[in-house]
Design a protein around this motif. Structure first.
Motif, short mmCIF file in Angstrom:
data_model
loop_
_atom_site.label_atom_id
_atom_site.label_comp_id
_atom_site.label_asym_id
_atom_site.label_seq_id
_atom_site.Cartn_x
_atom_site.Cartn_y
_atom_site.Cartn_z
N PRO A 14 -17.01 20.84 -17.76
CA PRO A 14 -16.95 21.61 -16.52
C PRO A 14 -18.26 22.28 -16.16
O PRO A 14 -19.01 22.69 -17.05
CB PRO A 14 -15.86 22.66 -16.78
CG PRO A 14 -15.49 22.56 -18.20
CD PRO A 14 -16.19 21.41 -18.82
N THR A 15 -18.55 22.40 -14.85
CA THR A 15 -19.75 23.11 -14.39
C THR A 15 -19.47 24.61 -14.37
O THR A 15 -18.33 25.04 -14.49
CB THR A 15 -20.10 22.67 -12.97
OG1 THR A 15 -18.99 23.05 -12.13
CG2 THR A 15 -20.33 21.18 -12.85
N THR A 16 -20.55 25.40 -14.14
CA THR A 16 -20.39 26.86 -14.05
C THR A 16 -19.47 27.22 -12.88
O THR A 16 -18.60 28.08 -12.99
CB THR A 16 -21.77 27.52 -13.87
OG1 THR A 16 -22.61 27.02 -14.90
CG2 THR A 16 -21.68 29.03 -13.96
N ASP A 57 -17.16 25.43 -11.60
CA ASP A 57 -15.79 25.05 -11.94
C ASP A 57 -15.15 26.07 -12.89
O ASP A 57 -13.98 26.44 -12.73
CB ASP A 57 -15.77 23.66 -12.58
CG ASP A 57 -14.36 23.10 -12.60
OD1 ASP A 57 -13.72 23.08 -11.53
OD2 ASP A 57 -13.90 22.74 -13.70
N ARG A 58 -15.93 26.56 -13.83
CA ARG A 58 -15.40 27.59 -14.74
C ARG A 58 -14.98 28.84 -13.94
O ARG A 58 -13.95 29.44 -14.21
CB ARG A 58 -16.45 28.00 -15.78
CG ARG A 58 -16.60 26.99 -16.89
CD ARG A 58 -17.59 27.55 -17.92
NE ARG A 58 -18.24 26.48 -18.65
CZ ARG A 58 -17.69 25.81 -19.66
NH1 ARG A 58 -16.49 26.12 -20.07
NH2 ARG A 58 -18.36 24.85 -20.26
N ALA A 59 -15.80 29.20 -12.93
CA ALA A 59 -15.48 30.39 -12.12
C ALA A 59 -14.20 30.14 -11.32
O ALA A 59 -13.34 31.02 -11.22
CB ALA A 59 -16.64 30.71 -11.20
N LYS A 95 -11.76 28.11 -12.12
CA LYS A 95 -10.61 28.11 -13.04
C LYS A 95 -10.28 29.53 -13.50
O LYS A 95 -9.11 29.86 -13.72
CB LYS A 95 -10.89 27.20 -14.23
CG LYS A 95 -11.16 25.74 -13.86
CD LYS A 95 -9.96 25.09 -13.22
CE LYS A 95 -10.23 23.74 -12.57
NZ LYS A 95 -10.95 22.77 -13.37
N ALA A 96 -11.31 30.36 -13.62
CA ALA A 96 -11.04 31.76 -14.00
C ALA A 96 -10.23 32.45 -12.90
O ALA A 96 -9.31 33.22 -13.18
CB ALA A 96 -12.35 32.51 -14.25
N ARG A 139 -6.70 31.12 -13.15
CA ARG A 139 -6.02 31.73 -14.30
C ARG A 139 -5.53 33.15 -13.93
O ARG A 139 -4.38 33.51 -14.19
CB ARG A 139 -6.98 31.80 -15.51
CG ARG A 139 -6.42 32.62 -16.64
CD ARG A 139 -7.39 32.69 -17.80
NE ARG A 139 -6.96 33.72 -18.73
CZ ARG A 139 -7.53 33.96 -19.90
NH1 ARG A 139 -8.55 33.25 -20.30
NH2 ARG A 139 -7.07 34.92 -20.68
N LEU A 162 -3.75 26.64 -18.54
CA LEU A 162 -4.96 27.40 -18.22
C LEU A 162 -4.77 28.89 -18.45
O LEU A 162 -5.75 29.62 -18.61
CB LEU A 162 -5.26 27.15 -16.72
CG LEU A 162 -6.55 27.66 -16.13
CD1 LEU A 162 -7.74 26.90 -16.71
CD2 LEU A 162 -6.52 27.47 -14.61
N ASP A 183 -7.60 23.39 -19.83
CA ASP A 183 -7.68 23.01 -18.42
C ASP A 183 -7.20 21.56 -18.30
O ASP A 183 -7.69 20.68 -19.01
CB ASP A 183 -9.15 23.16 -17.99
CG ASP A 183 -9.38 22.80 -16.53
OD1 ASP A 183 -8.45 22.32 -15.86
OD2 ASP A 183 -10.53 23.00 -16.08
#
Ligand SMILES: C[S@@+](CC[C@H](N)C(=O)[O-])C[C@H]1O[C@@H](n2cnc3c(N)ncnc32)[C@H](O)[C@@H]1O
Length: 278
Positions: free
Chosen positions: A6-8, A10-12, A14-15, A18, A79, A104
């Motif tokens: 995952p890219t940065t 994408d992490r944001a 997904k956060a 969540r 997630l 994820d």
């Protein structure tokens, strides 16, 4: 095949997802409103004792627990680990072992070909990049294994709920696709492609008569369901928009209400099963 890193951004994203699913009281939705969906998906997917089963976007184990009750060895991946407390209690109440693990759906932390059955009950549909998530379902399923999906349809009640909320929510990030597309058989067939065979798809409805009125459903949903709570939070300072969304959600429930003394609604979903090719 390997999982995508995952890219940065994408992490944001997904956060944020969540945090959204941890809002309200999703365990109450699973237990009080949609408890029959998990067992139905498990039966449709032919889960048997001894199977290695992965429940993707498992939440509190609505499908994972009935899968474990068959004697299968079950991993419940999601997630939102905040939901695992209720999930572990749910499994303990039924006297079964389920391994709840954070993950994820678009980058599952499992080796290729690990599971006999890969399930998702109104779950993977909420991962924003559909092809990436579908590729992961196929990757972790063993050749000859089963993929079983239960998803709200675009024109059913929950599909219409997302459509009703859309004008009140910030625009989705580029590349994110609408969740109820997973309830469209052609869309899912295209996502899985020729990597699967023996596709069986059937539309069904969940009937709910838990709410005395459309307004009672709306007030309940505003307190328990993360995606709806998040939309209202985004409107917090704008009383007119809050009132307009209240009206639109009430009108939606009234449109689906076929009850007389109480509200009775049929919520449509698609159950789709497929076998991974050898
Ligand atoms: C409507 S709930 C369904 C939960 C459960 N399967 C059930 O039937 O009650 C949607 C679930 O999808 C999970 N989810 C959303 N996006 C996800 C992602 N990208 N990867 C894994 N899980 C995700 C949420 O945390 C939430 O538990």
């Amino acid at each position: 095949m390997t999982a995508t890193v995952p890219t940065t951004d994408d992490r944001a994203l997904k956060a944020r997802h969540r945090a959204m699913w941890a809002l309200g009281d999703y365990p109450a939705v699973a237990i009080d409103v949609i408890p029959e969906l998990g067992p139905e998906l498990v039966a449709a997917s032919g889960v048997r004792a001894g199977d290695r089963v992965l429940d993707v976007a498992a939440g509190t184990g609505n499908a994972a627990v009935p899968a474990a009750l068959t004697g299968a060895r079950v991993v419940a991946s999601d997630l939102t680990p905040e939901l695992f407390v209720a999930g572990r209690e749910f499994a303990a109440r039924h006297g079964v072992q389920v391994d709840f693990e954070e993950g994820d759906a678009e980058a599952l932390p499992y080796q290729d070909r690990t599971f006999d059955v890969v399930l998702s009950c109104v779950g993977v549909m909420f991962a924003p990049h559909h092809q990436q998530a579908a590729d992961e379902l196929v990757r972790v399923c063993r050749p000859g294994g089963t993929i079983g999906l239960l998803s709200w349809t675009p024109t059913g009640f929950v599909g219409e709920l997302f459509k009703t909320m859309r004008p009140y929510a910030p625009p989705p990030p580029a590349g994110a696709q609408p969740p109820p597309l997973w309830g469209d058989e052609d869309h899912v067939r295209a996502l899985l492609g020729d990597r699967v065979t023996d596709v069986v798809a059937q539309r069904q409805t969940l009937t709910t008569d838990l709410f005395p009125s459309p307004e009672a459903w709306r007030e309940y949903w505003k307190t328990v369901y993360g995606p709806t709570i998040a939309v209202y939070r985004g409107l917090a300072d704008d009383a007119e928009r809050v009132a307009a969304l209240d009206r639109d959600l009430t009108a939606l429930a009234a449109r689906f209400d076929r009850g007389t003394d109480t509200t009775v609604m049929d919520w449509e979903y698609l159950v789709l099963t497929a076998r991974k090719r050898h």
